[in-house]
Design a protein around this motif. Structure first.
Motif, PDB file in Angstrom:
ATOM      1  N   ARG A  98     -34.252  -7.282  67.922  1.00  0.00           N
ATOM      2  CA  ARG A  98     -32.865  -6.947  67.628  1.00  0.00           C
ATOM      3  C   ARG A  98     -32.105  -6.776  68.943  1.00  0.00           C
ATOM      4  NH1 ARG A  98     -32.625  -1.720  66.008  1.00  0.00           N
ATOM      5  NH2 ARG A  98     -34.256  -2.092  64.450  1.00  0.00           N
ATOM      6  N   LYS A  99     -32.710  -6.045  69.847  1.00  0.00           N
ATOM      7  CA  LYS A  99     -32.115  -5.789  71.150  1.00  0.00           C
ATOM      8  C   LYS A  99     -31.817  -7.109  71.889  1.00  0.00           C
ATOM      9  CE  LYS A  99     -34.439  -2.351  72.959  1.00  0.00           C
ATOM     10  NZ  LYS A  99     -35.439  -1.635  73.823  1.00  0.00           N
ATOM     11  N   ALA A 100     -32.772  -8.006  71.848  1.00  0.00           N
ATOM     12  CA  ALA A 100     -32.610  -9.290  72.539  1.00  0.00           C
ATOM     13  C   ALA A 100     -31.449 -10.078  71.937  1.00  0.00           C
ATOM     14  CB  ALA A 100     -33.900 -10.102  72.441  1.00  0.00           C
ATOM     15  N   THR A 101     -31.378 -10.092  70.618  1.00  0.00           N
ATOM     16  CA  THR A 101     -30.310 -10.829  69.941  1.00  0.00           C
ATOM     17  C   THR A 101     -28.962 -10.175  70.208  1.00  0.00           C
ATOM     18  OG1 THR A 101     -31.930 -11.288  68.202  1.00  0.00           O
ATOM     19  CG2 THR A 101     -29.638 -11.821  67.728  1.00  0.00           C
ATOM     20  N   GLU A 102     -28.951  -8.864  70.189  1.00  0.00           N
ATOM     21  CA  GLU A 102     -27.692  -8.151  70.435  1.00  0.00           C
ATOM     22  C   GLU A 102     -27.157  -8.411  71.838  1.00  0.00           C
ATOM     23  OE1 GLU A 102     -28.601  -4.172  69.265  1.00  0.00           O
ATOM     24  OE2 GLU A 102     -27.777  -4.481  67.239  1.00  0.00           O
ATOM     25  N   HIS A 103     -28.059  -8.616  72.748  1.00  0.00           N
ATOM     26  CA  HIS A 103     -27.624  -8.942  74.104  1.00  0.00           C
ATOM     27  C   HIS A 103     -26.761 -10.209  74.081  1.00  0.00           C
ATOM     28  CE1 HIS A 103     -27.605  -9.412  78.403  1.00  0.00           C
ATOM     29  NE2 HIS A 103     -28.243 -10.556  78.332  1.00  0.00           N
ATOM     30  N   LEU A 104     -27.233 -11.183  73.331  1.00  0.00           N
ATOM     31  CA  LEU A 104     -26.499 -12.443  73.202  1.00  0.00           C
ATOM     32  C   LEU A 104     -25.156 -12.215  72.511  1.00  0.00           C
ATOM     33  CD1 LEU A 104     -28.231 -14.565  74.497  1.00  0.00           C
ATOM     34  CD2 LEU A 104     -29.557 -14.631  72.381  1.00  0.00           C
ATOM     35  N   ILE A 105     -25.183 -11.379  71.492  1.00  0.00           N
ATOM     36  CA  ILE A 105     -23.951 -11.101  70.749  1.00  0.00           C
ATOM     37  C   ILE A 105     -22.934 -10.417  71.653  1.00  0.00           C
ATOM     38  CG2 ILE A 105     -22.975  -9.787  68.829  1.00  0.00           C
ATOM     39  CD1 ILE A 105     -25.662 -10.184  67.363  1.00  0.00           C
ATOM     40  N   LYS A 106     -23.410  -9.484  72.435  1.00  0.00           N
ATOM     41  CA  LYS A 106     -22.503  -8.776  73.343  1.00  0.00           C
ATOM     42  C   LYS A 106     -21.870  -9.696  74.364  1.00  0.00           C
ATOM     43  CE  LYS A 106     -24.470  -4.213  72.934  1.00  0.00           C
ATOM     44  NZ  LYS A 106     -25.683  -3.491  73.342  1.00  0.00           N
ATOM     45  N   MET A 134     -38.414 -12.269  63.850  1.00  0.00           N
ATOM     46  CA  MET A 134     -37.353 -12.932  63.099  1.00  0.00           C
ATOM     47  C   MET A 134     -36.515 -11.876  62.377  1.00  0.00           C
ATOM     48  SD  MET A 134     -37.571 -16.049  60.392  1.00  0.00           S
ATOM     49  CE  MET A 134     -38.472 -15.147  59.139  1.00  0.00           C
ATOM     50  N   ARG A 135     -37.189 -10.893  61.859  1.00  0.00           N
ATOM     51  CA  ARG A 135     -36.500  -9.817  61.158  1.00  0.00           C
ATOM     52  C   ARG A 135     -35.502  -9.128  62.089  1.00  0.00           C
ATOM     53  NH1 ARG A 135     -39.045  -5.549  57.860  1.00  0.00           N
ATOM     54  NH2 ARG A 135     -41.076  -6.402  58.399  1.00  0.00           N
ATOM     55  N   GLY A 136     -35.936  -8.849  63.306  1.00  0.00           N
ATOM     56  CA  GLY A 136     -35.063  -8.217  64.283  1.00  0.00           C
ATOM     57  C   GLY A 136     -33.836  -9.082  64.559  1.00  0.00           C
ATOM     58  N   TYR A 137     -34.090 -10.360  64.676  1.00  0.00           N
ATOM     59  CA  TYR A 137     -32.985 -11.307  64.903  1.00  0.00           C
ATOM     60  C   TYR A 137     -31.999 -11.250  63.744  1.00  0.00           C
ATOM     61  CZ  TYR A 137     -30.993 -16.046  64.276  1.00  0.00           C
ATOM     62  OH  TYR A 137     -30.181 -17.111  64.014  1.00  0.00           O
ATOM     63  N   MET A 162     -27.986 -10.033  63.655  1.00  0.00           N
ATOM     64  CA  MET A 162     -26.923 -10.936  63.208  1.00  0.00           C
ATOM     65  C   MET A 162     -26.141 -10.288  62.063  1.00  0.00           C
ATOM     66  SD  MET A 162     -27.106 -13.644  65.149  1.00  0.00           S
ATOM     67  CE  MET A 162     -26.485 -15.168  64.403  1.00  0.00           C
ATOM     68  N   MET A 163     -26.893  -9.755  61.112  1.00  0.00           N
ATOM     69  CA  MET A 163     -26.246  -9.205  59.938  1.00  0.00           C
ATOM     70  C   MET A 163     -25.392  -7.978  60.279  1.00  0.00           C
ATOM     71  SD  MET A 163     -29.174 -10.061  57.169  1.00  0.00           S
ATOM     72  CE  MET A 163     -29.355  -8.358  56.760  1.00  0.00           C
ATOM     73  N   SER A 164     -25.910  -7.142  61.137  1.00  0.00           N
ATOM     74  CA  SER A 164     -25.166  -5.923  61.432  1.00  0.00           C
ATOM     75  C   SER A 164     -23.908  -6.230  62.243  1.00  0.00           C
ATOM     76  CB  SER A 164     -26.049  -4.904  62.139  1.00  0.00           C
ATOM     77  OG  SER A 164     -26.276  -5.305  63.456  1.00  0.00           O
ATOM     78  N   HIS A 165     -23.841  -7.429  62.795  1.00  0.00           N
ATOM     79  CA  HIS A 165     -22.599  -7.820  63.485  1.00  0.00           C
ATOM     80  C   HIS A 165     -21.822  -8.825  62.644  1.00  0.00           C
ATOM     81  CE1 HIS A 165     -23.276  -5.809  67.393  1.00  0.00           C
ATOM     82  NE2 HIS A 165     -24.527  -5.832  66.972  1.00  0.00           N
ATOM     83  N   GLU A 166     -22.223  -8.914  61.401  1.00  0.00           N
ATOM     84  CA  GLU A 166     -21.553  -9.786  60.446  1.00  0.00           C
ATOM     85  C   GLU A 166     -21.450 -11.235  60.897  1.00  0.00           C
ATOM     86  OE1 GLU A 166     -17.965  -7.725  59.548  1.00  0.00           O
ATOM     87  OE2 GLU A 166     -19.036  -6.197  58.385  1.00  0.00           O
ATOM     88  N   LEU A 167     -22.522 -11.699  61.485  1.00  0.00           N
ATOM     89  CA  LEU A 167     -22.568 -13.097  61.893  1.00  0.00           C
ATOM     90  C   LEU A 167     -23.402 -13.877  60.892  1.00  0.00           C
ATOM     91  CD1 LEU A 167     -23.153 -12.622  65.718  1.00  0.00           C
ATOM     92  CD2 LEU A 167     -21.056 -13.375  64.575  1.00  0.00           C
ATOM     93  N   ASP A 168     -22.942 -15.067  60.567  1.00  0.00           N
ATOM     94  CA  ASP A 168     -23.692 -15.903  59.646  1.00  0.00           C
ATOM     95  C   ASP A 168     -24.913 -16.483  60.333  1.00  0.00           C
ATOM     96  OD1 ASP A 168     -22.113 -15.542  57.524  1.00  0.00           O
ATOM     97  OD2 ASP A 168     -20.855 -17.319  57.882  1.00  0.00           O
ATOM     98  N   ILE A 169     -25.962 -16.655  59.553  1.00  0.00           N
ATOM     99  CA  ILE A 169     -27.124 -17.362  60.074  1.00  0.00           C
ATOM    100  C   ILE A 169     -27.235 -18.685  59.346  1.00  0.00           C
ATOM    101  CG2 ILE A 169     -29.598 -17.315  60.454  1.00  0.00           C
ATOM    102  CD1 ILE A 169     -29.514 -14.309  60.362  1.00  0.00           C
ATOM    103  N   ASP A 170     -26.907 -19.725  60.037  1.00  0.00           N
ATOM    104  CA  ASP A 170     -27.104 -21.071  59.503  1.00  0.00           C
ATOM    105  C   ASP A 170     -28.608 -21.265  59.374  1.00  0.00           C
ATOM    106  OD1 ASP A 170     -27.404 -23.784  59.137  1.00  0.00           O
ATOM    107  OD2 ASP A 170     -25.760 -24.302  60.489  1.00  0.00           O
ATOM    108  N   SER A 171     -29.058 -21.664  58.208  1.00  0.00           N
ATOM    109  CA  SER A 171     -30.519 -21.751  58.049  1.00  0.00           C
ATOM    110  C   SER A 171     -31.133 -22.771  59.004  1.00  0.00           C
ATOM    111  CB  SER A 171     -30.891 -22.071  56.601  1.00  0.00           C
ATOM    112  OG  SER A 171     -30.550 -23.407  56.339  1.00  0.00           O
ATOM    113  N   ALA A 172     -30.329 -23.739  59.420  1.00  0.00           N
ATOM    114  CA  ALA A 172     -30.841 -24.716  60.392  1.00  0.00           C
ATOM    115  C   ALA A 172     -31.007 -24.081  61.775  1.00  0.00           C
ATOM    116  CB  ALA A 172     -29.903 -25.911  60.479  1.00  0.00           C
ATOM    117  N   TYR A 173     -30.482 -22.886  61.939  1.00  0.00           N
ATOM    118  CA  TYR A 173     -30.595 -22.209  63.234  1.00  0.00           C
ATOM    119  C   TYR A 173     -31.945 -21.527  63.431  1.00  0.00           C
ATOM    120  CZ  TYR A 173     -25.727 -22.798  64.717  1.00  0.00           C
ATOM    121  OH  TYR A 173     -24.543 -23.305  65.149  1.00  0.00           O
TER     122      TYR A 173
END
Lengths: 340, 340
Positions: free
Chosen positions: A164-172, A194-197, A201-212
DNA sequence: CTGAAAGCGCTTACAG
DNA sequence: CTGAAAGCGCTTACAG
């Protein structure tokens, strides 16, 4: 081959005395001891360890089951295990499963058949019931991977929160189109990260394209190939979070080979903080796992189990850390914000 | 813990019959066999392997002594060993010495004390006489490293000629100020590759400034540090041949950090053709060792020794290859000339 | 401080 | 095809 009774005869003592000289020298008088040692040296006698093991029911060997001996990550964990094992008079033997569950079972059989005093698993493909049953009868600890609700001592980081932390870094950093290259999805660790990712994404209301979300197999090559796939998408991501550094390096290579630059055109985050992550260019932003300490802690727990001590706690969570380097194009200011 | 005699009682047969069902089922009638197998499954009986080993004097285990489990090079050799071992019913256990001769001796003791049926050494710090004495009594093969005149089966490339080839590549590109970063000089392999370097220099009548030879310890860091030293020389080299890819990568990093470009300002050749050598930028020009094949061949020889077959030849020399990539700034034309 | 003796859990040559 | 018995090389409780 010389045996203990031969030595005894030469030294004019009983086999029991020779045995004592070897295992409990303080029980033997100085003169007798010296006499026996002289003979032992003279004839270069080596005790037959298998016979001793058979008699004492102790092997002084611990088995470590590694999914991939080739991995820079696991070899550091191994070092931690080895050091405390050797310091406590245990030999470490390594069982490399090459990610094959059959090989994993074979190595576990070594334990069941008492060829080792205990085992640390660096991977667990077996199901929970199986593992718990083994764990009830034999000293065993699980490291690196955490299995929900498993009643076996476990040492690992909190992989979900790290991811989650790693993904949030990207979001920030402003990314919204963030892809994730997973490990083999039948591995718990892959699902955790994957769950963390997904959580981030969800907590920042970002869509996850399943192809992603693309499944890799831990290897550089799979990171490379899956990134090529991602970049070929109609709406390609601007950032990738990879399950591990190997695949993150593959992602960077794929970007370069596609004429893109990292981090400008594609930001990449890895996981593990493997040595090469700070050598490759751009240096990888990644999650550090305390590899050596995980191994050390796991072996310490195993020792306790072998010695019949009880372990009050089952789950040991080690500290991870987001290491910000170049591959996401962050700046020093940002570093402050992301420290947690 | 259930033992064989318990199973025998439950199945109304003798322990001998149970033993036969497990080891020589064709000696037992179908009905008896089934009856015994049923009981074994029912009570989940596992034979006590140490007892069997003790009785049969066979462990079905082979020991591999590795100087550094962390190394990308050795892990490939290991794979070759593992595959043929597993295909022949042997378990492989790894002994990591961490380049420590004491640990090496400990692992060799496992063999002497019959905890393994044979051993492949991926390093030999011990002296010749010692090794030969062990080899006379126990199945053993040496791989990767070649010890002059050693009467023990050995599988390796011709390191001297490979090192010569690598150095000559630099010479052909016009370099005259060529430095060499060695491995620890007490390791035979280090001396061999240094010898190849010296031979190439001498046969092209190039001087070797003694400051141009620096001793590393196999690690990236030491490659980095020694290169910094070389570059600080009053008359710095324009090219470096490193003992291995790890140190070559360190050399490239050192050049970059000194504001120099590789290959333009500093040409670098590595050794081993480790995975990362084709990932790093610039891609490394290096010597390929057939790692998997070395391991495979070594294990095949060991199997022969264990089975009491004789080996007519002692020295097996595998084919190496100079892989020309970017780190020396060569061009395709040149590639033709250097093929040997 | 030392020795005689039992026994760890299997396998295998021998006999039937 | 099966069983009784010996024995692999140590260690350890027991006795002295």
């Amino acid at each position: 081959m010389m045996k203990m009774s031969d030595v005894a005869k030469l030294a004019n003592v009983s086999p029991a005395t020779v045995s004592r000289v070897l295992s409990n020298p303080e029980l033997v008088s100085k003169e007798t001891r010296q006499k026996v040692l002289d003979v032992i040296n003279e004839v270069n006698y080596k005790p037959h360890i298998v016979a001793r093991q058979f008699r004492t029911k102790e092997t002084k060997i611990i088995l470590v089951v590694v999914p991939d001996i080739t991995s820079a990550f696991f070899s550091k964990v191994l070092r931690g295990i080895e050091h405390v094992a050797v310091n406590n008079g245990y030999q470490v033997i390594l069982g490399d499963t090459e990610n094959d569950i059959e090989r994993e079972k074979e190595y576990i059989n070594l334990l069941l058949q008492k060829q080792a005093d205990g085992m640390v698993l660096l991977t667990a493909r077996l199901n929970k019931t199986n593992l718990e049953e083994i764990s009830e009868h034999f000293p065993m600890v699980l490291a690196c991977e955490y299995m929900d609700g498993l009643n076996v001592p476990t040492v690992s980081i909190d992989n979900i929160s790290s991811a989650r932390k790693a993904t949030e870094h990207l979001i920030k950093l402003g990314h919204t189109k963030i892809a994730h290259i997973t490990g083999p999805i039948n591995v718990i660790l892959s699902r955790d990260r994957m769950r963390g990712y997904q959580q981030a994404m969800m907590s920042h209301e970002l869509d996850i394209d399943s192809a992603y979300i693309q499944e890799g197999d831990f290897s550089f090559e799979s990171g490379y190939n899956q990134t090529l796939k991602l970049l070929a998408l109609e709406n390609p991501p601007t950032a990738v979070f990879a399950f591990n550094d190997e695949m993150a390096m593959g992602a960077i290579k794929a970007a370069k080979d596609s004429g893109l630059k990292a981090p400008e055109d594609l930001a990449v985050v890895g996981f593990d903080n493997v040595k090469m992550s700070s050598v490759i260019e751009p240096n990888l932003t990644t999650i550090n796992q305390p590899k050596y300490e995980i191994g050390k802690k796991a072996m310490e727990l195993l020792l306790k189990l072998i010695n019949g001590e009880s372990i009050n706690k089952k789950k040991f969570v080690m500290k991870d850390e987001l290491i910000i380097r170049e591959s996401c194009g962050s700046n020093p200011d940002l570093k402050e914000q992301t420290k947690m």
